[in-house]
Scaffold this active site. Structure first.
Site, PDB file in Angstrom:
ATOM      1  N   GLU A  10       5.456  -3.868  11.796  1.00 59.46           N
ATOM      2  CA  GLU A  10       4.108  -3.301  11.917  1.00 59.46           C
ATOM      3  C   GLU A  10       3.197  -4.207  11.107  1.00 59.46           C
ATOM      4  O   GLU A  10       3.378  -4.363   9.902  1.00 59.46           O
ATOM      5  CB  GLU A  10       4.083  -1.859  11.404  1.00 59.46           C
ATOM      6  CG  GLU A  10       2.767  -1.144  11.708  1.00 59.46           C
ATOM      7  CD  GLU A  10       1.816  -1.209  10.544  1.00 59.46           C
ATOM      8  OE1 GLU A  10       0.867  -2.030  10.616  1.00 59.46           O
ATOM      9  OE2 GLU A  10       1.998  -0.458   9.581  1.00 59.46           O
TER      10      GLU A  10
ATOM     11  N   ARG B  71      -0.169   7.700  10.362  1.00 58.90           N
ATOM     12  CA  ARG B  71       1.196   7.281  10.662  1.00 58.90           C
ATOM     13  C   ARG B  71       2.105   8.495  10.875  1.00 58.90           C
ATOM     14  O   ARG B  71       3.029   8.451  11.666  1.00 58.90           O
ATOM     15  CB  ARG B  71       1.740   6.431   9.511  1.00 58.90           C
ATOM     16  CG  ARG B  71       3.159   5.939   9.741  1.00 58.90           C
ATOM     17  CD  ARG B  71       3.568   4.952   8.646  1.00 58.90           C
ATOM     18  NE  ARG B  71       4.973   4.588   8.785  1.00 58.90           N
ATOM     19  CZ  ARG B  71       5.971   5.241   8.212  1.00 58.90           C
ATOM     20  NH1 ARG B  71       5.715   6.292   7.445  1.00 58.90           N
ATOM     21  NH2 ARG B  71       7.220   4.847   8.379  1.00 58.90           N
TER      22      ARG B  71
ATOM     23  N   ASN C 251       0.803  -1.226   0.000  1.00 58.91           N
ATOM     24  CA  ASN C 251       0.000   0.000   0.000  1.00 58.91           C
ATOM     25  C   ASN C 251       0.837   1.277   0.000  1.00 58.91           C
ATOM     26  O   ASN C 251       0.404   2.305  -0.498  1.00 58.91           O
ATOM     27  CB  ASN C 251      -1.007  -0.006   1.159  1.00 58.91           C
ATOM     28  CG  ASN C 251      -0.363  -0.192   2.509  1.00 58.91           C
ATOM     29  OD1 ASN C 251       0.797  -0.618   2.632  1.00 58.91           O
ATOM     30  ND2 ASN C 251      -1.096   0.128   3.564  1.00 58.91           N
ATOM     31  N   TYR C 252       2.050   1.208   0.563  1.00 60.87           N
ATOM     32  CA  TYR C 252       2.991   2.336   0.494  1.00 60.87           C
ATOM     33  C   TYR C 252       4.370   1.778   0.149  1.00 60.87           C
ATOM     34  O   TYR C 252       5.295   1.836   0.956  1.00 60.87           O
ATOM     35  CB  TYR C 252       3.020   3.107   1.818  1.00 60.87           C
ATOM     36  CG  TYR C 252       1.764   3.904   2.073  1.00 60.87           C
ATOM     37  CD1 TYR C 252       1.637   5.213   1.615  1.00 60.87           C
ATOM     38  CD2 TYR C 252       0.678   3.330   2.734  1.00 60.87           C
ATOM     39  CE1 TYR C 252       0.471   5.937   1.833  1.00 60.87           C
ATOM     40  CE2 TYR C 252      -0.492   4.043   2.946  1.00 60.87           C
ATOM     41  CZ  TYR C 252      -0.586   5.342   2.492  1.00 60.87           C
ATOM     42  OH  TYR C 252      -1.753   6.065   2.697  1.00 60.87           O
TER      43      TYR C 252
ATOM     44  N   GLY D 131       3.480  -5.381   7.131  1.00 63.20           N
ATOM     45  CA  GLY D 131       2.557  -6.234   6.401  1.00 63.20           C
ATOM     46  C   GLY D 131       1.502  -6.807   7.326  1.00 63.20           C
ATOM     47  O   GLY D 131       1.039  -6.126   8.250  1.00 63.20           O
TER      48      GLY D 131
ATOM     49  N   CYS E  77      -3.057   0.702   7.132  1.00 63.39           N
ATOM     50  CA  CYS E  77      -3.005   0.093   8.464  1.00 63.39           C
ATOM     51  C   CYS E  77      -3.646   1.004   9.506  1.00 63.39           C
ATOM     52  O   CYS E  77      -4.198   0.530  10.495  1.00 63.39           O
ATOM     53  CB  CYS E  77      -1.561  -0.206   8.850  1.00 63.39           C
ATOM     54  SG  CYS E  77      -0.805  -1.485   7.835  1.00 63.39           S
TER      55      CYS E  77
ATOM     56  N   LYS F 292      13.449  -6.454  -0.173  1.00 64.79           N
ATOM     57  CA  LYS F 292      12.494  -7.341  -0.850  1.00 64.79           C
ATOM     58  C   LYS F 292      11.200  -6.566  -1.008  1.00 64.79           C
ATOM     59  O   LYS F 292      10.394  -6.461  -0.085  1.00 64.79           O
ATOM     60  CB  LYS F 292      12.254  -8.601  -0.012  1.00 64.79           C
ATOM     61  CG  LYS F 292      11.096  -9.498  -0.537  1.00 64.79           C
ATOM     62  CD  LYS F 292      11.321  -9.978  -1.954  1.00 64.79           C
ATOM     63  CE  LYS F 292      10.211 -10.915  -2.423  1.00 64.79           C
ATOM     64  NZ  LYS F 292       8.964 -10.160  -2.759  1.00 64.79           N
TER      65      LYS F 292
END
Length: 498
Positions: free
Chosen positions: A265, A453, A170-171, A246, A299, A193
């Site tokens: 996270e 965040r 997502n980011y 994730g 998240c 990765k």
């Protein structure tokens, strides 16, 4: 140099994006590739190399060598390289943003914002790193009972070694640099990765590190199938730290990691508590933004509203009116609601909504509507604790509302969740806000605002299954180092000015 020329080295003649090792963009000896689908069209948008385990081994070998030299590089020179990376990211931002639109269906404007925000994060990390990492301690022995001043303890910050960085879809740019920049500034090497969805945006971003003159071997990019290199990466004997963002995969990584430091996270079920005295217009505004921004695939999205029963009707009406104004469609058109990342994700979200409907929840915004991966925003009222939506994280444009009899009942539900990332409370009483915040077992509580965040230098952490360790620029720098003490034993006591 044009953007096309700048990014030319990352693409093979076959049309497959290369991986990065030893300061070079290469094609895998596997001869295989991994397809990346466009969530909007569900057609293949890009292909990336399927790296082999031997290639991953070579990444770690190179990283270990490069890290030793990098650790001897002065802080100000590390900072200079990172500042150059940030400058290049701003200069060549649009192609990275275009990849985000195609890979993760992020609206165009938000995609460009992510890239610029990431450059800002790198700059801030370089500046903060020079200050924080340059600080040491001198301890005297005579402060502890029974000791004279004949020992001097020099406390310094030293790199961990090789950091494995695994950002989410997502980011994929911002949460990659939030790991890369602190790790590199602290003197570590990094093996990145990237997520499959978001890998090409990540590859473009790494080209900025390459062009900035980062020493060869210090940063590698491993793309490929998780089944072939996933566990191999996370259990590799040369990994000295894992920074992962994730879902539940992080829990299995943690169980296998052994003594490797972890920064993780793993998602949240962020609750929004709306008290009876709240400014309902303010609450509704933030609930809409918090619940439906990037189609709820965050998240820190508002994932459950716990509202005092006497004001529930008014709040639900205000939120419903705002949801009705959200635009739905293609990310290229900067719509508010765009397709979720995959068909399996869309199916999961639909399953949660249908479970709630079958158990009596009210669809305030009308009947369920979905086309492919595109889900129209849904507001559900009268959600109860026996519904999956009361506990599970939808990661989509579906927002449940539970009516509660008291603040205590809201806090109790919050604390029963397996997640504890963030939460928020809306009230006009600051004393009540502090008491509620203290009672909520979450890493962060926002008062009169939706969970978020950022800013990126704020501490960011989760309790329970939401994560391990803390993020935020200084906290991430602290995660990427270890403390070393050098004790000087004097032949006799020595007192300053004594």
């Amino acid at each position: 140099m044009s953007a096309q020329e700048f990014y030319a080295p990352i693409l093979a003649s076959t049309g497959v994006y290369k991986f990065y090792i030893d300061g070079q963009w290469k094609e895998s000896v596997s001869g295989k590739s991994v397809a990346i689908s466009n969530p909007s069209t569900r057609q293949t948008a890009y292909q990336v190399q399927a790296c082999t385990q031997d290639e991953v081994n070579k990444m770690f070998e190179s990283a270990k060598v490069a890290q030793k030299a990098w650790a001897r590089t002065p802080l100000y020179k590390r900072a200079e390289v990172l500042h150059k990376v940030a400058s290049l990211m701003r200069q060549y931002a649009q192609p990275i943003a275009d990849c985000l639109v195609k890979e993760v269906a992020k609206p165009s404007k938000d995609s460009l914002t992510e890239v610029v925000r990431s450059a800002d994060l790198i700059d801030y990390t370089a500046e903060e790193g020079v200050r924080y990492l340059g600080e040491g301690q001198l301890l005297n022995s005579d402060s502890f009972p029974g000791n004279a001043r004949n020992k001097l303890c020099l406390v310094s910050k030293v790199p961990l070694g090789v950091v494995l960085a695994i950002p989410p879809f997502n980011y994929p740019v911002n949460l990659a640099v939030s790991k890369l920049a602190p790790a590199l500034m602290a003197g570590n090497a990094v093996v990145l990765k990237p997520p499959t969805q978001g890998a090409v945006a990540g590859i473009h971003m790494v080209q900025c590190f390459h062009a900035a003159g980062l020493p060869a071997g210090l940063l590698s990019v491993a793309t490929g199938r998780g089944a072939e290199i996933g566990d191999f990466l996370t259990t590799h004997p040369d990994v000295n730290c894992i920074s992962f963002t994730g879902g539940d995969t992080g829990i299995s990584i943690a169980k296998k990691a052994g003594m490797v430091p972890l920064q993780m996270e793993l998602g949240g079920k962020d609750v929004c508590i709306v008290c009876e005295d709240a400014d309902l217009d303010l609450a509704a505004k933030h609930i809409i933004k918090g619940g439906f921004s990037y189609s709820g695939q965050r998240c820190t999205a508002v994932k459950l509203v716990l509202v005092a029963a006497p004001v529930a009707d008014r709040l639900v009406a205000a939120v419903a009116a705002g949801v009705a104004k959200l635009s739905v469609g293609r990310p290229e058109d900067d719509c508010d609601i765009t397709p979720v990342v995959s068909e399996s994700s869309a199916n999961f979200i639909e399953g949660l909504a249908m479970d709630a409907k079958a158990k009596g929840a009210t669809f305030v915004t009308g009947e369920w509507r979905r086309e492919g991966n595109l889900i129209w925003p849904v507001l559900l009222d009268h959600v109860t604790a026996d519904m999956r939506l009361a506990w599970e994280e939808p990661f989509g444009p579906v927002l449940p509302v539970m009516r509660v009899s008291s603040v205590e009942a809201a806090v109790e539900h919050c604390n029963k969740s397996k997640y504890g990332l963030q939460g928020c409370v809306f009230t006009r009483d600051i004393n009540a806000a502090i008491r509620i915040s203290d009672a909520m077992e979450t890493g962060t509580v926002q008062v009169n605002s939706a969970p978020a965040r950022g800013p990126d230098h704020f501490p960011f952490q989760g309790f329970r299954d939401s994560g391990i360790g803390s993020q935020g620029i200084r906290n991430s720098l602290a995660m990427m180092i270890k403390t070393k003490s050098t004790v000087i034993n004097l032949d006799k006591e020595s007192y300053t000015l004594g």
